[in-house]
Design a protein around this motif. Structure first.
Motif, short mmCIF file in Angstrom:
data_model
loop_
_atom_site.label_atom_id
_atom_site.label_comp_id
_atom_site.label_asym_id
_atom_site.label_seq_id
_atom_site.Cartn_x
_atom_site.Cartn_y
_atom_site.Cartn_z
N VAL A 103 0.84 -1.19 0.00
CA VAL A 103 0.00 0.00 0.00
C VAL A 103 0.88 1.24 0.00
CG1 VAL A 103 -1.74 1.29 1.30
CG2 VAL A 103 -1.84 -1.20 1.25
N ALA A 104 0.52 2.19 -0.84
CA ALA A 104 1.17 3.51 -0.84
C ALA A 104 0.18 4.52 -0.26
CB ALA A 104 1.59 3.92 -2.24
N VAL A 105 0.69 5.43 0.53
CA VAL A 105 -0.16 6.45 1.15
C VAL A 105 0.33 7.82 0.70
CG1 VAL A 105 -0.97 7.45 3.32
CG2 VAL A 105 -0.55 4.98 3.17
N LEU A 106 -0.56 8.60 0.09
CA LEU A 106 -0.23 9.96 -0.36
C LEU A 106 -1.15 10.92 0.38
CD1 LEU A 106 0.02 9.37 -4.21
CD2 LEU A 106 1.86 9.36 -2.54
N ALA A 107 -0.57 11.76 1.21
CA ALA A 107 -1.35 12.73 1.98
C ALA A 107 -0.59 14.05 2.03
CB ALA A 107 -1.61 12.20 3.39
N ARG A 108 -1.29 15.09 2.48
CA ARG A 108 -0.70 16.43 2.49
C ARG A 108 0.46 16.57 3.45
NH1 ARG A 108 -5.80 19.89 3.59
NH2 ARG A 108 -6.49 17.88 4.37
N THR A 109 0.38 15.92 4.60
CA THR A 109 1.45 16.08 5.59
C THR A 109 2.00 14.72 6.01
OG1 THR A 109 0.00 15.94 7.54
CG2 THR A 109 0.27 18.13 6.53
N GLU A 110 3.22 14.73 6.48
CA GLU A 110 3.82 13.50 6.97
C GLU A 110 3.07 12.97 8.19
OE1 GLU A 110 6.13 11.49 5.63
OE2 GLU A 110 5.96 12.85 3.93
N SER A 140 -1.40 -0.48 9.95
CA SER A 140 -0.40 -1.43 10.43
C SER A 140 -0.99 -2.49 11.36
CB SER A 140 0.75 -0.70 11.13
OG SER A 140 0.29 -0.12 12.34
N GLN A 141 -2.23 -2.32 11.76
CA GLN A 141 -2.90 -3.32 12.59
C GLN A 141 -3.09 -4.62 11.82
OE1 GLN A 141 -3.28 -2.33 15.77
NE2 GLN A 141 -2.52 -0.34 15.11
N SER A 142 -3.11 -4.54 10.51
CA SER A 142 -3.25 -5.73 9.67
C SER A 142 -1.87 -6.28 9.33
CB SER A 142 -3.98 -5.37 8.38
OG SER A 142 -3.97 -6.48 7.51
N ILE A 166 -0.48 -6.15 5.40
CA ILE A 166 -0.18 -4.91 4.69
C ILE A 166 1.28 -4.51 4.92
CG2 ILE A 166 -0.64 -2.43 4.59
CD1 ILE A 166 -3.54 -3.06 5.20
N THR A 167 1.95 -4.21 3.80
CA THR A 167 3.27 -3.59 3.84
C THR A 167 3.16 -2.27 3.09
OG1 THR A 167 3.99 -4.75 1.84
CG2 THR A 167 4.51 -5.79 3.95
N PHE A 168 4.07 -1.38 3.35
CA PHE A 168 3.99 -0.05 2.75
C PHE A 168 5.12 0.14 1.74
CE2 PHE A 168 2.05 0.25 6.93
CZ PHE A 168 0.80 0.71 6.57
N ASP A 197 -0.11 -2.24 -4.66
CA ASP A 197 -1.35 -2.95 -4.99
C ASP A 197 -2.56 -2.05 -4.74
OD1 ASP A 197 -0.01 -5.43 -5.57
OD2 ASP A 197 0.21 -5.70 -3.40
N ALA A 198 -2.42 -1.14 -3.79
CA ALA A 198 -3.48 -0.20 -3.46
C ALA A 198 -2.85 1.13 -3.06
CB ALA A 198 -4.32 -0.73 -2.31
N VAL A 199 -3.57 2.20 -3.33
CA VAL A 199 -3.07 3.53 -2.99
C VAL A 199 -4.16 4.28 -2.24
CG1 VAL A 199 -2.15 5.70 -3.89
CG2 VAL A 199 -1.65 3.56 -5.08
N ILE A 200 -3.78 4.87 -1.12
CA ILE A 200 -4.69 5.72 -0.36
C ILE A 200 -4.27 7.15 -0.64
CG2 ILE A 200 -5.44 6.41 1.92
CD1 ILE A 200 -4.91 3.49 2.77
#
Length: 106
Positions: free
Chosen positions: A3-10, A21-23, A26-28, A36-39
């Protein structure tokens, strides 16, 4: 699943990663094109960056985008550069494709 996470701030990225990360499955990864998925934070790009990406998808060249959006070529290039960085894209084409795929632009 990568999973990749794209957000405005770190801070936002860290919080989303913490929740996910509770799952154990999932790796980042940092590259959204290899994930495989992008948030994606819906407010990641400014309205101007979205408009320029959409115009590039419609018209195909920086010159046409500048003419159609009544911006200078330098301003269009600045918005495209900023959008590429935020989307972690190497090229304008990658940025447009990713924005379309994620529903950032239509």
């Amino acid at each position: 699943m990568k999973v990749a996470v794209l957000a405005r701030t770190e801070k936002d990225v860290a919080y989303i990663k913490y929740l996910l990360s509770q799952s154990k499955d999932i790796t980042f990864c940092d590259d959204p094109l290899q994930a495989d998925a992008v948030i994606v934070d819906t407010e990641l790009l400014t309205p101007a960056e979205k408009e320029v990406l959409k115009a590039l998808s419609d018209y195909g060249s920086v010159e046409e985008v500048a003419a159609k959006t009544f911006r200078s070529k330098a301003t269009v290039k600045k918005h495209l550069c900023s959008a590429r960085k935020k989307l972690k894209a190497k090229t304008n084409i990658q940025a447009v494709a990713f924005a379309l795929r994620c529903g950032i632009i239509r």
